[in-house]
Design a protein around this motif. Sequence first.
Motif, short mmCIF file in Angstrom:
data_model
loop_
_atom_site.label_atom_id
_atom_site.label_comp_id
_atom_site.label_asym_id
_atom_site.label_seq_id
_atom_site.Cartn_x
_atom_site.Cartn_y
_atom_site.Cartn_z
N THR A 86 -27.84 53.69 -47.04
CA THR A 86 -26.83 54.74 -47.11
C THR A 86 -27.50 56.09 -47.25
OG1 THR A 86 -25.37 53.18 -48.21
CG2 THR A 86 -24.76 55.48 -48.33
N LEU A 87 -27.18 57.02 -46.34
CA LEU A 87 -27.78 58.36 -46.36
C LEU A 87 -26.84 59.42 -46.91
CD1 LEU A 87 -29.57 58.31 -42.90
CD2 LEU A 87 -30.53 57.80 -45.13
N ALA A 88 -25.54 59.27 -46.69
CA ALA A 88 -24.55 60.22 -47.19
C ALA A 88 -23.26 59.47 -47.50
CB ALA A 88 -24.28 61.31 -46.15
N LYS B 118 -23.41 54.35 -53.40
CA LYS B 118 -24.14 55.59 -53.67
C LYS B 118 -25.20 55.81 -52.59
CE LYS B 118 -23.15 55.53 -58.53
NZ LYS B 118 -21.83 55.15 -58.23
N THR B 119 -25.64 57.04 -52.44
CA THR B 119 -26.71 57.36 -51.51
C THR B 119 -27.96 56.58 -51.90
OG1 THR B 119 -25.80 59.56 -51.20
CG2 THR B 119 -28.09 59.24 -50.56
N ILE C 179 -19.02 56.42 -45.06
CA ILE C 179 -20.42 56.60 -45.44
C ILE C 179 -21.27 56.69 -44.17
CG2 ILE C 179 -20.18 55.42 -47.65
CD1 ILE C 179 -21.45 52.96 -46.40
#
Length: 86
Positions: A40-42, A51-52, A10
């Motif tokens: 989290t960005l990606a 999850k993003t 991630i």
Amino acid sequence: MNFQPLGKRILVERVEETKTTASGIIIPDNAKEKPLSGKTLAVSSEVECVKTGDTVVFGKYAGTEITLDAKQYLVLNLDDVLGVIK
């Protein structure tokens, strides 16, 4: 930014902590430690539990720092993530 993590990884942006203590003492930049949580960005397509947009907690020496668009990010293995803050 176009970055897609591969494998069980991630992309995280560290969340900056406050610069003052509860009693009002200002903490200088050179005395602060790097934050142990981030947004989290990606997320790789193989990762299902994160999850993003989630805020995750990770170990002090976890991950690999990278620079994208002149900003610092962290690429983490899913095994380095200790938990998700809800």
